[in-house]
Design an enzyme around this catalytic site. Structure first.
Site, PDB file in Angstrom:
ATOM      1  N   LYS A  22       0.848  -1.212   0.000  1.00  0.00           N
ATOM      2  CA  LYS A  22       0.000   0.000   0.000  1.00  0.00           C
ATOM      3  C   LYS A  22       0.879   1.256   0.000  1.00  0.00           C
ATOM      4  O   LYS A  22       0.652   2.180  -0.778  1.00  0.00           O
ATOM      5  CB  LYS A  22      -0.876   0.007   1.237  1.00  0.00           C
ATOM      6  CG  LYS A  22      -1.436   1.371   1.599  1.00  0.00           C
ATOM      7  CD  LYS A  22      -2.250   1.361   2.865  1.00  0.00           C
ATOM      8  CE  LYS A  22      -1.468   1.506   4.133  1.00  0.00           C
ATOM      9  NZ  LYS A  22      -1.239   2.887   4.582  1.00  0.00           N
ATOM     10  N   ASN A  23       1.922   1.257   0.828  1.00  0.00           N
ATOM     11  CA  ASN A  23       2.712   2.488   0.990  1.00  0.00           C
ATOM     12  C   ASN A  23       3.697   2.724  -0.139  1.00  0.00           C
ATOM     13  O   ASN A  23       4.309   3.790  -0.212  1.00  0.00           O
ATOM     14  CB  ASN A  23       3.428   2.483   2.344  1.00  0.00           C
ATOM     15  CG  ASN A  23       2.434   2.645   3.485  1.00  0.00           C
ATOM     16  OD1 ASN A  23       1.261   2.951   3.256  1.00  0.00           O
ATOM     17  ND2 ASN A  23       2.884   2.406   4.705  1.00  0.00           N
ATOM     18  N   CYS A 119      -4.186  12.359  13.097  1.00  0.00           N
ATOM     19  CA  CYS A 119      -4.880  11.066  12.996  1.00  0.00           C
ATOM     20  C   CYS A 119      -4.697  10.392  14.350  1.00  0.00           C
ATOM     21  O   CYS A 119      -4.054  10.922  15.245  1.00  0.00           O
ATOM     22  CB  CYS A 119      -4.316  10.245  11.846  1.00  0.00           C
ATOM     23  SG  CYS A 119      -2.872   9.323  12.268  1.00  0.00           S
ATOM     24  N   ARG A 124       0.976  14.369  13.241  1.00  0.00           N
ATOM     25  CA  ARG A 124       1.429  14.134  11.864  1.00  0.00           C
ATOM     26  C   ARG A 124       1.365  15.387  10.989  1.00  0.00           C
ATOM     27  O   ARG A 124       0.644  15.469  10.005  1.00  0.00           O
ATOM     28  CB  ARG A 124       0.635  12.986  11.251  1.00  0.00           C
ATOM     29  CG  ARG A 124       0.835  11.707  12.036  1.00  0.00           C
ATOM     30  CD  ARG A 124       0.141  10.531  11.455  1.00  0.00           C
ATOM     31  NE  ARG A 124       0.854  10.038  10.278  1.00  0.00           N
ATOM     32  CZ  ARG A 124       0.406   9.012   9.544  1.00  0.00           C
ATOM     33  NH1 ARG A 124      -0.734   8.443   9.881  1.00  0.00           N
ATOM     34  NH2 ARG A 124       1.080   8.596   8.491  1.00  0.00           N
ATOM     35  N   ASP A 310       5.590   0.542  11.924  1.00  0.00           N
ATOM     36  CA  ASP A 310       4.363  -0.123  11.462  1.00  0.00           C
ATOM     37  C   ASP A 310       4.285  -1.586  11.898  1.00  0.00           C
ATOM     38  O   ASP A 310       3.271  -2.230  11.667  1.00  0.00           O
ATOM     39  CB  ASP A 310       4.238  -0.041   9.939  1.00  0.00           C
ATOM     40  CG  ASP A 310       4.017   1.386   9.476  1.00  0.00           C
ATOM     41  OD1 ASP A 310       4.121   1.648   8.276  1.00  0.00           O
ATOM     42  OD2 ASP A 310       3.762   2.252  10.332  1.00  0.00           O
ATOM     43  N   ARG A 402      -8.179  -0.525   5.461  1.00  0.00           N
ATOM     44  CA  ARG A 402      -7.415   0.499   4.746  1.00  0.00           C
ATOM     45  C   ARG A 402      -6.104  -0.058   4.228  1.00  0.00           C
ATOM     46  O   ARG A 402      -5.553   0.447   3.253  1.00  0.00           O
ATOM     47  CB  ARG A 402      -7.106   1.670   5.699  1.00  0.00           C
ATOM     48  CG  ARG A 402      -8.328   2.400   6.178  1.00  0.00           C
ATOM     49  CD  ARG A 402      -7.945   3.653   6.887  1.00  0.00           C
ATOM     50  NE  ARG A 402      -6.966   4.403   6.088  1.00  0.00           N
ATOM     51  CZ  ARG A 402      -6.497   5.586   6.449  1.00  0.00           C
ATOM     52  NH1 ARG A 402      -6.899   6.135   7.574  1.00  0.00           N
ATOM     53  NH2 ARG A 402      -5.638   6.220   5.703  1.00  0.00           N
TER      54      ARG A 402
HETATM   55  C1  EPZ Z   1       4.540   6.937   6.314  1.00  0.00           C
HETATM   56  O1  EPZ Z   1       3.777   7.951   6.923  1.00  0.00           O
HETATM   57  C2  EPZ Z   1       3.650   5.708   6.269  1.00  0.00           C
HETATM   58  N1  EPZ Z   1       2.469   6.002   5.462  1.00  0.00           N
HETATM   59  C3  EPZ Z   1       3.239   5.303   7.680  1.00  0.00           C
HETATM   60  O2  EPZ Z   1       2.510   4.083   7.574  1.00  0.00           O
HETATM   61  C4  EPZ Z   1       4.489   5.039   8.499  1.00  0.00           C
HETATM   62  O3  EPZ Z   1       4.117   4.737   9.825  1.00  0.00           O
HETATM   63  C5  EPZ Z   1       5.395   6.276   8.473  1.00  0.00           C
HETATM   64  O4  EPZ Z   1       5.698   6.639   7.104  1.00  0.00           O
HETATM   65  C6  EPZ Z   1       6.714   6.033   9.191  1.00  0.00           C
HETATM   66  O5  EPZ Z   1       7.373   4.952   8.619  1.00  0.00           O
HETATM   67  C7  EPZ Z   1       2.584   6.013   4.117  1.00  0.00           C
HETATM   68  O6  EPZ Z   1       3.646   5.782   3.571  1.00  0.00           O
HETATM   69  C8  EPZ Z   1       1.335   6.307   3.355  1.00  0.00           C
HETATM   70  P1  EPZ Z   1       6.587  10.380   8.190  1.00  0.00           P
HETATM   71  P2  EPZ Z   1       4.299   9.481   6.872  1.00  0.00           P
HETATM   72  O7  EPZ Z   1       6.377  11.638   7.443  1.00  0.00           O
HETATM   73  O8  EPZ Z   1       5.082   9.719   5.657  1.00  0.00           O
HETATM   74  C9  EPZ Z   1       6.996  13.664  11.565  1.00  0.00           C
HETATM   75  C10 EPZ Z   1       0.751   2.621   7.947  1.00  0.00           C
HETATM   76  O9  EPZ Z   1       0.493   2.015   8.991  1.00  0.00           O
HETATM   77  N2  EPZ Z   1       6.773  14.630  10.480  1.00  0.00           N
HETATM   78  O10 EPZ Z   1       7.743   9.512   7.841  1.00  0.00           O
HETATM   79  O11 EPZ Z   1       3.128  10.358   7.158  1.00  0.00           O
HETATM   80  C11 EPZ Z   1       5.755  12.818  11.828  1.00  0.00           C
HETATM   81  O12 EPZ Z   1       4.877  13.484  12.708  1.00  0.00           O
HETATM   82  C12 EPZ Z   1       1.142   4.079   7.992  1.00  0.00           C
HETATM   83  O13 EPZ Z   1       0.781   2.100   6.807  1.00  0.00           O
HETATM   84  C13 EPZ Z   1       6.847  16.004  10.776  1.00  0.00           C
HETATM   85  O14 EPZ Z   1       7.070  16.392  11.916  1.00  0.00           O
HETATM   86  O15 EPZ Z   1       5.275   9.501   8.113  1.00  0.00           O
HETATM   87  C14 EPZ Z   1       6.344  11.563  12.441  1.00  0.00           C
HETATM   88  O16 EPZ Z   1       6.583  11.798  13.824  1.00  0.00           O
HETATM   89  C15 EPZ Z   1       0.915   4.668   9.374  1.00  0.00           C
HETATM   90  N3  EPZ Z   1       6.645  16.897   9.779  1.00  0.00           N
HETATM   91  C16 EPZ Z   1       7.697  11.419  11.726  1.00  0.00           C
HETATM   92  O17 EPZ Z   1       7.982  12.720  11.157  1.00  0.00           O
HETATM   93  C17 EPZ Z   1       6.401  16.495   8.473  1.00  0.00           C
HETATM   94  O18 EPZ Z   1       6.238  17.366   7.594  1.00  0.00           O
HETATM   95  C18 EPZ Z   1       7.686  10.398  10.579  1.00  0.00           C
HETATM   96  O19 EPZ Z   1       6.595  10.734   9.758  1.00  0.00           O
HETATM   97  C19 EPZ Z   1       6.348  15.112   8.193  1.00  0.00           C
HETATM   98  C20 EPZ Z   1       6.551  14.197   9.205  1.00  0.00           C
END
Ligand code: EPZ
Length: 423
Positions: A22-23, A119, A124, A310, A402
């Site tokens: 999915k990701n 969420c 996030r 995850d 999802r």
């Molecule tokens: C991706 O989310 C995945 N989703 C998530 O999988 C996964 O848990 C996550 O990466 C971490 O591996 C998809 O790929 C669709 P991040 P993403 O930006 O990109 C902070 C699942 O279960 N952050 O890597 O949204 C954020 O708050 C889902 O399949 C900022 O502060 O995660 C978090 O603490 C859940 N500012 C950390 O970085 C930003 O602009 C990592 O988030 C962006 C992120």
């Protein structure tokens, strides 16, 4: 609403086919906005998030072949794409809609995307996505819950250093940089296999990208020219695969995963082996063999190639059955322990202190009604239900749908007593 009813399993046995990731599929679908041709994508998983993004693309004017007919191939043409606004009604159901921001802005010079909002697992924010786009020349305003982005003179390549590693942030900027004028370097880039595949496909389509699979990516933009993207197949879902490996471990079963890539699961397989499981693999399969005892472990979630956040919920369920006390620290998200209270209701002995869970193993779990709170928490409750005495009913499984393709069918096929019922 649907729920899953699970009876305690004896051991499971057999093969499970892993679906496309999915990701990986989400950014790859968004990437079609950069294409001048109709793009064929194989091995798409039948999960709600994919259908949501396809709906968003159709709302913007793209044409997508029918995906509901059970096939796992789809073709997408964005040549007639005319809308550049991703509206709240869709974005609120799937925050990964933010992935259209980079490509739309790069192609059309303007884009409006509803702010995804928080969420269940955390706030996030998308500040890192926006800051990077501003560095590339975009003008970003937030008004009435929408991101209004314009790039009057087009996006320009530049040096970007992410304050934190962000998976979709990296994907967004790679796609924006693909059509930008000049070279963009991203330092502290995400190295997840899903980001690697996006870079590999763009690179094969004529967007030269150096440093693929490292933390420093250099993207040579096409200066607005759309790219020709050949047919490709989405990589296997490493988190789905890891979830079923945990199903094998928690039920002391032998399970073989087909269409799985063990190279994407290094940290997960290492932890399962540390717990006493024997894992064997070929290029396309992974087999977990029964192990009498699960040893306790310490886990700290990290960005790839570290232990994936995850997989945290699934291992938390597994460690309730370990032979001692395990420690799990969640370093990526501020609220990713909501499965704990549901597992405690099943009898698990878990205590939380800040971002760290302490799990006293060897507890008998009892089936009861439990509520899913997010995607991976849902699968953790299913794992617990497989070994709990009595019947476990997992409610609100729209979270599960999802990201897991036909989970109950795949588990039924290896002997689990699990069915989808209507409330
Ligand atoms: C991706 O989310 C995945 N989703 C998530 O999988 C996964 O848990 C996550 O990466 C971490 O591996 C998809 O790929 C669709 P991040 P993403 O930006 O990109 C902070 C699942 O279960 N952050 O890597 O949204 C954020 O708050 C889902 O399949 C900022 O502060 O995660 C978090 O603490 C859940 N500012 C950390 O970085 C930003 O602009 C990592 O988030 C962006 C992120």
């Amino acid at each position: 609403m649907n729920y899953l009813q699970i009876n305690r399993a004896n051991t499971l046995n057999g093969n499970i086919k892993i679906s496309g990731a999915k990701n990986a599929a989400l950014p790859l679908i968004a990437m079609t906005i950069l294409a001048k041709n109709r793009v064929d994508i194989k091995n798409l998983p039948h999960v709600v998030d994919i259908k949501t993004l396809l709906k968003l693309l159709s709302n913007l004017g793209a044409s997508c072949s029918d995906f509901s007919n059970g096939s796992d191939i789809i073709s997408i043409s964005t040549s007639a794409l005319h809308e550049t606004k991703a509206t709240y009604d869709i974005v609120r159901t799937m925050r990964a809609s933010i992935l259209v921001l980079g490509p739309i802005l790069a192609r059309f010079g303007h884009c409006e995307v509803s702010l995804p909002g928080g969420c269940a697992i955390g706030q996030r924010p998308v500040d890192l996505h926006l800051k990077a786009l501003e560095q590339m020349g975009a003008v970003i305003n937030i008004e009435a819950g929408y991101i209004h982005a314009t790039a009057p003179d087009g996006l320009k390549g530049c040096q970007i250093i992410f304050d934190k590693i962000t998976v979709t942030g990296t994907a967004n900027i790679v796609m924006a940089a693909a059509l930008a004028k000049g070279i963009t370097t991203i330092t502290n880039a995400a190295r997840e296999p899903e980001v690697v595949q996006l870079c590999e496909i763009l690179n094969a389509s004529g967007v030269k990208i150096d440093g693929i699979s490292t933390g420093v990516l250099t993207i040579h933009g096409t200066d607005g020219k759309l790219v020709d993207i050949a047919e490709f197949s989405v990589i296997p879902d490493r988190i789905e695969a890891g979830t079923y490996l945990c199903a094998g471990a928690i039920t002391n079963s032998e399970l073989t995963l087909e269409n799985a890539n063990h190279k994407h699961l290094g940290a997960v397989i290492a932890k399962l082996e540390e717990m006493g499981n024997k894992i064997s693999f070929t290029d396309t399969t992974i087999t977990i063999h029964p192990s009498k005892v699960q040893k306790h472990v310490k886990i700290v979630t990290q960005e790839y190639p570290g232990f994936p956040t995850d997989m945290q919920a699934q291992f938390l369920a597994l460690t309730t059955q370990a032979d001692g006390t395990s420690i799990i620290e969640e370093r990526l998200f501020e609220n990713r322990f909501m499965h704990v209270s549901e597992l405690q209701r099943m009898g698990a002995d878990i205590s939380l202190s800040g971002h760290t869970a302490t799990i006293v193993g060897g507890t008998k779990l009892s089936g009861t009604d439990v509520m899913a709170t997010d995607l991976r928490a849902s699968s953790a409750l299913v794992l617990a239900g497989l070994i709990a005495d009595g019947v476990t009913n997992v409610h609100r499984i729209y979270h599960l749908d999802r990201g897991y393709d036909s989970l109950e069918v795949k588990l039924q096929n290896v002997g689990a007593d699990i069915k989808r019922l209507n409330e």
